[in-house]
Structure formats: C-alpha cells, structure tokens
Design an enzyme around this catalytic site. Sequence first.
Site, mmCIF file in Angstrom:
data_model
loop_
_atom_site.group_PDB
_atom_site.id
_atom_site.type_symbol
_atom_site.label_atom_id
_atom_site.label_comp_id
_atom_site.label_asym_id
_atom_site.label_seq_id
_atom_site.Cartn_x
_atom_site.Cartn_y
_atom_site.Cartn_z
ATOM 1 N N GLU A 94 6.951 7.276 -8.812
ATOM 2 C CA GLU A 94 5.726 8.097 -8.797
ATOM 3 C C GLU A 94 4.564 7.119 -8.796
ATOM 4 O O GLU A 94 4.284 6.472 -9.809
ATOM 5 C CB GLU A 94 5.677 9.003 -10.031
ATOM 6 C CG GLU A 94 6.840 9.977 -10.146
ATOM 7 C CD GLU A 94 6.809 11.065 -9.082
ATOM 8 O OE1 GLU A 94 5.730 11.350 -8.536
ATOM 9 O OE2 GLU A 94 7.883 11.617 -8.778
ATOM 10 N N CYS A 149 -3.481 9.969 -11.592
ATOM 11 C CA CYS A 149 -2.934 9.686 -10.260
ATOM 12 C C CYS A 149 -3.358 10.762 -9.270
ATOM 13 O O CYS A 149 -3.610 10.480 -8.111
ATOM 14 C CB CYS A 149 -1.421 9.577 -10.320
ATOM 15 S SG CYS A 149 -0.643 10.987 -11.120
ATOM 16 N N ASN A 186 -2.244 5.284 -18.171
ATOM 17 C CA ASN A 186 -3.260 6.350 -18.147
ATOM 18 C C ASN A 186 -2.869 7.607 -18.925
ATOM 19 O O ASN A 186 -3.729 8.294 -19.455
ATOM 20 C CB ASN A 186 -3.672 6.698 -16.706
ATOM 21 C CG ASN A 186 -2.512 7.162 -15.858
ATOM 22 O OD1 ASN A 186 -1.368 6.822 -16.107
ATOM 23 N ND2 ASN A 186 -2.807 7.933 -14.833
HETATM 24 P P1 NAD Z 1 1.248 -0.788 -13.036
HETATM 25 O O1 NAD Z 1 2.036 -0.656 -11.793
HETATM 26 O O2 NAD Z 1 0.368 -1.962 -13.196
HETATM 27 O O3 NAD Z 1 2.223 -0.803 -14.316
HETATM 28 C C1 NAD Z 1 3.108 0.249 -14.586
HETATM 29 C C2 NAD Z 1 4.221 -0.256 -15.485
HETATM 30 O O4 NAD Z 1 5.015 -1.192 -14.789
HETATM 31 C C3 NAD Z 1 3.762 -0.969 -16.757
HETATM 32 O O5 NAD Z 1 4.550 -0.521 -17.826
HETATM 33 C C4 NAD Z 1 4.026 -2.424 -16.443
HETATM 34 O O6 NAD Z 1 4.245 -3.224 -17.594
HETATM 35 C C5 NAD Z 1 5.282 -2.314 -15.605
HETATM 36 N N1 NAD Z 1 5.565 -3.451 -14.715
HETATM 37 C C6 NAD Z 1 4.707 -4.359 -14.195
HETATM 38 N N2 NAD Z 1 5.371 -5.217 -13.383
HETATM 39 C C7 NAD Z 1 6.669 -4.829 -13.374
HETATM 40 C C8 NAD Z 1 7.835 -5.298 -12.719
HETATM 41 N N3 NAD Z 1 7.797 -6.335 -11.869
HETATM 42 N N4 NAD Z 1 8.997 -4.648 -12.936
HETATM 43 C C9 NAD Z 1 9.059 -3.578 -13.757
HETATM 44 N N5 NAD Z 1 7.990 -3.091 -14.417
HETATM 45 C C10 NAD Z 1 6.806 -3.709 -14.224
HETATM 46 O O7 NAD Z 1 0.443 0.580 -13.174
HETATM 47 P P2 NAD Z 1 -0.690 0.933 -14.227
HETATM 48 O O8 NAD Z 1 -1.907 0.121 -13.892
HETATM 49 O O9 NAD Z 1 -0.130 0.874 -15.604
HETATM 50 O O10 NAD Z 1 -0.960 2.485 -13.901
HETATM 51 C C11 NAD Z 1 -1.893 2.934 -12.993
HETATM 52 C C12 NAD Z 1 -1.214 3.333 -11.692
HETATM 53 O O11 NAD Z 1 -0.211 4.305 -11.954
HETATM 54 C C13 NAD Z 1 -2.148 3.984 -10.697
HETATM 55 O O12 NAD Z 1 -1.882 3.481 -9.417
HETATM 56 C C14 NAD Z 1 -1.770 5.462 -10.762
HETATM 57 O O13 NAD Z 1 -2.062 6.195 -9.597
HETATM 58 C C15 NAD Z 1 -0.309 5.376 -11.024
HETATM 59 N N6 NAD Z 1 0.198 6.607 -11.614
HETATM 60 C C16 NAD Z 1 0.963 7.423 -10.840
HETATM 61 C C17 NAD Z 1 1.414 8.639 -11.340
HETATM 62 C C18 NAD Z 1 2.250 9.577 -10.501
HETATM 63 O O14 NAD Z 1 2.830 10.497 -11.064
HETATM 64 N N7 NAD Z 1 2.334 9.400 -9.195
HETATM 65 C C19 NAD Z 1 1.089 9.006 -12.647
HETATM 66 C C20 NAD Z 1 0.315 8.148 -13.409
HETATM 67 C C21 NAD Z 1 -0.123 6.949 -12.874
#
Ligand code: NAD
Length: 513
Positions: A249, A283, A154
């Site tokens: 996060e 988020c 995002n």
């Molecule tokens: P996601 O969890 O699907 O993926 C995040 C990252 O993790 C990607 O780079 C993905 O390739 C990687 N990944 C996937 N499986 C993995 C594994 N088993 N081991 C290690 N890495 C792995 O999240 P998304 O859909 O890309 O992002 C959206 C989510 O992120 C929403 O829930 C949002 O709230 C959250 N988010 C949180 C914050 C915060 O600061 N709290 C900020 C931005 C987004």
Amino acid sequence: MTTVKQSPQSTPATSSAEMIDVINPATGQVVGSVPDLGPAEVQALAERGRAVQPAWEALGFEGRAKILLRAQKWVIDHKEEIIDTIVSETGKTYEDAQLAEISYGASAFGFWAKNAPKYLADQKVKSASVMVKGKKLMVSYRPLGLIGIIGPWNYPLTNSFGDCIPAMAAGNSVILKPSEVTPLTSLIMARCLEESGMPSGVFQVATGRGDTGRALIDTVDMIMFTGSTATGRKVAVTAAERLIPCSLELGGKDPMIVLRDADIERAANSAVFFSMQNSGQTCISTERVYVEAPVYDEFVAKVTEKVNALRQGVGSGPGSVEVGAMTFPPQVDIVEGHVNGAVAQGARVLTGGKRGSGPGDFFEPTVLVDVDHSMAAMNEETFGPTLPIMKVEDAEEAIRLANDSEFGLAASVFTKDVERGEQIAKRVQAGAVCVNDAMINYVALELPMGGAKTSGIGSRHGAGGIRKFCQQQSILISRFNPKRDIHMFPYTETTTNRLGKLFGFLYGRGSRD
Ligand code: NAD
C-alpha cells in the site's frame, strides 16, 4: 515524557540494541525511546511467533473473535490514553487521532472478528468440465503462519496496527515493525492485546529503522507493507528474493475533479477537509484539484476563505485546532520545496505558503493556483497541507490530467449528475474513486482499498484483505467407486476417437468468425 508500559508482548528490552528517541514534532520534546532491533533479535521474535501460532490457529474463529472483541472494548475504554500517545508522537490534532485512528481501530476489531469466518469459510466450486463431473471441488483458506507488517509514520494505529487485525483473525502470528518515527502506539496496542487475553507471542512489535524492516522480511512467511513507493519497490525486491507474498500500500497523488454542475459549497468543503485533515499526511489526501472553467473562480474563492479560517498549532485537547504538525521533519522540506518550486515556475499562493513558527514542525495550510503538470506540486506526492487548483476546459481535460500521473491510489469527482459521475469514476485510473465525496470509502471495511499503478499491489479490506494472509488451497474429492476407477491406460484408438468426438461436441460450437 510519555511513559509507555513495556509488556511481554512488546519489543523485548535488549542490552545490545541502540535506542531511538521518539520526538513530539509539535513541541520538539522527546516523548519516549525504543530499541533499534537487529537481525538476531528479529529472528528471536520470529521463533517465538512461530512457536505459538499453531495454538492460536487451533482456537478457531470463535476463540479468536472473543479476544478481538475484548480488544475492541479496551480501545474504547482507553481511548484517551491512546489518543494522548498518538498525538504525542505524531503532533496531529486530537480529532485526527480520534476520527481516523481510534474509530478505525475499534471498528476493525469488530469487523474482522465478525467477518473472518465468512470470508475464510470453505467455498464449494462448480465446474463446467465433464472430466470432473460428480467430484467435490472446493477452495479453503489456511493461515500462512507468521506475518510481517511494516508501517509508516502518518497513522500509527490505522495503517500500522490496523492490518495486524485481519492477519491475526485469520489465525496467524504477527510481528509489526512500526515506523521508527512513531513506534509508541504499537506498544500500547501490544498492551491492549495482552490485557485482552491474547496468548503471549501472537502479536509482537519489532521496533527499529529500515534495517529492522529488511530483517523482518527475511524471517516471515508474508509481508504487508504500507509506506512510500520508493521503499515499496525495495520491499518487493527483498520479498521476491525469498519468494514470499507481499502486499504493498504505497503513495498517491489523488486528484479531485469538480464539474460545472457540482454543488460548489460541498466540493469546496470536501477539498479543504480532505486535503488538510491530518495536515495532508494521508495517503488518500486530495493532492490536486481540476475545476471546470465556469465554476473555477467561485470554487477557488470558497476554498481560500475556508483554508484561511483554519487554526493551526499545538493542540490543547478537543476542538482546539484544525491542523496539527508535520509528523516527520524532513517532510516539511519536501512540502516547502514543492510550494517554492511551483511559485518559481509561475504559480501563485493565495493563502499560506511557508513554514509555521517553531519550535515544532509546521507548514501553513496553503492554496496554490496557476499550477501545471511541469511542477512537482502537481506530479509528485507532497504529503502536506497544500491544495493546488488547476482550471480545465471540460471534463475530458480533467480526466486526462487526473490520469497523467504515475500514481493511482484514490480520486474523487463532484457533479450533481451522479450517473455521469459514476461513468467518469470508471475512467479514472485509481484503485478507489468517490463521487461527491472523498476518502470516506476507507471506513467501509467491506470495500477493497488498494492502489493502481505505482500506488500498490494488492489491497486491504473486504475478502481480499484477509485472504491475502492465507494459503489458498484447492481441494478435489472423488468418491470411491470401483466401477468408475481410473483406467485410461492403455490408450486405445477407440477411446481416443471417442474423446475427440466428445471434445468436438463440447467445444466445437464456438464462434466461426
Ligand atoms: P517509508 O517508505 O519511508 O517507510 C515506511 C516503513 O518502511 C518504515 O517503517 C520504515 O522504517 C520501513 N523501511 C524503510 N526502508 C525499508 C527497507 N529497505 N525494508 C523494509 N522496511 C523499510 O514511508 P513513510 O515516510 O513512513 O510513510 C509515508 C508514505 O506512506 C507516503 O508515501 C504515504 O502515501 C504512504 N502511505 C500509504 C498508505 C496506503 O494505504 N497506500 C497509507 C499510509 C501511508
């Protein structure tokens, strides 16, 4: 097709790796492609990162700050190119890229360059224990070595690259695994650092999917993860197996509370902006609103009118649209499922409520009322341009409902009585709460930002946001004095009794209740 110049800092082109296409979700067009790196390639990056880290650390804060400040200027000098790349791979609006990505990246370079020496300076500690009287006690911070950073789709600059800055300012090498959906911005930032004089190998990008992320956790000294709560759990388990620190996060379902004495115009503007900005894919977006009954109708009318006026579509530069595309196509199904599910359970759509017309992935800005906590729209992260609003009897009901969630990322309270607002803020179970505002706390890099409950572990920003990339070390120094040499052995009854009396004198005056 956007051509992203591959630099020696960025992902090495490998013959064996399959390529992942990057698609502009607003147009459906392929805008680039990156290799899907496997464990061996990640291991090679790790070896390179470890080899160059000692020299990077040896540059000291001043030497590192020079490079970070050059990078800050680079971001501003190349802002149009970076915005183009972000917009092309996320489908967000020009302003969403400018306000929440360029401004964050540029300010973060300056902030960490300036504040890293302060946050990581040796700290003298005073102790109340008589047993260490006369000794020098201190805490010092050393870089952990090689940091892995895994990011979501995002905010490819703010939430993927952003955490690399304090990690590098502390003297670590970094490998960034951006989302496979939006990897191009990370490669531009690799070029930014290279052209700013960053020694080769200090910052590297490991493009790929989840398996690449897993391989990264297997090679680094600490993992910083931003993404969904579901993936965060897996990351924590993998990190626990290696016993490396991890900072998480994660997702949120941020509530807004609007009290009867609130400035309704301000509350409505905030609700609309902070729920629809970045198409709700933030988020800390406002994901649900609780409004006290006497001002509910006025608030809903204002919000609906303002949401109705939003322009959505493929942006054609500054000032062209307010709401862009959904970056990750499957997210449209989630948003649609939440809206349709709520309607099936009795909710009403006041505006929006369905997918936008193609070829890109859009969901109309949507206002929902007559919602309750049995609906996914109120208890799961929607991560889209929707705003469900619920009427409540009083502040107590609003607080209870705000806390009725597995998440605890951020929240907001609107009232003209700011003292009461502060009291209510303290009762909301969230890592960050704004009164008469929302989300803007994120730009105050001095203020820690981290989730409560399943929204995360640890935090970014502030002192903790850089110390987590370091090994904290306690040091105790006894000055050599032959007359005061340690000779407790052999124990004698006299000295043992004396010590007993001393402890009784020191600690025996506690409460006798
Ligand atoms: P996601 O969890 O699907 O993926 C995040 C990252 O993790 C990607 O780079 C993905 O390739 C990687 N990944 C996937 N499986 C993995 C594994 N088993 N081991 C290690 N890495 C792995 O999240 P998304 O859909 O890309 O992002 C959206 C989510 O992120 C929403 O829930 C949002 O709230 C959250 N988010 C949180 C914050 C915060 O600061 N709290 C900020 C931005 C987004």
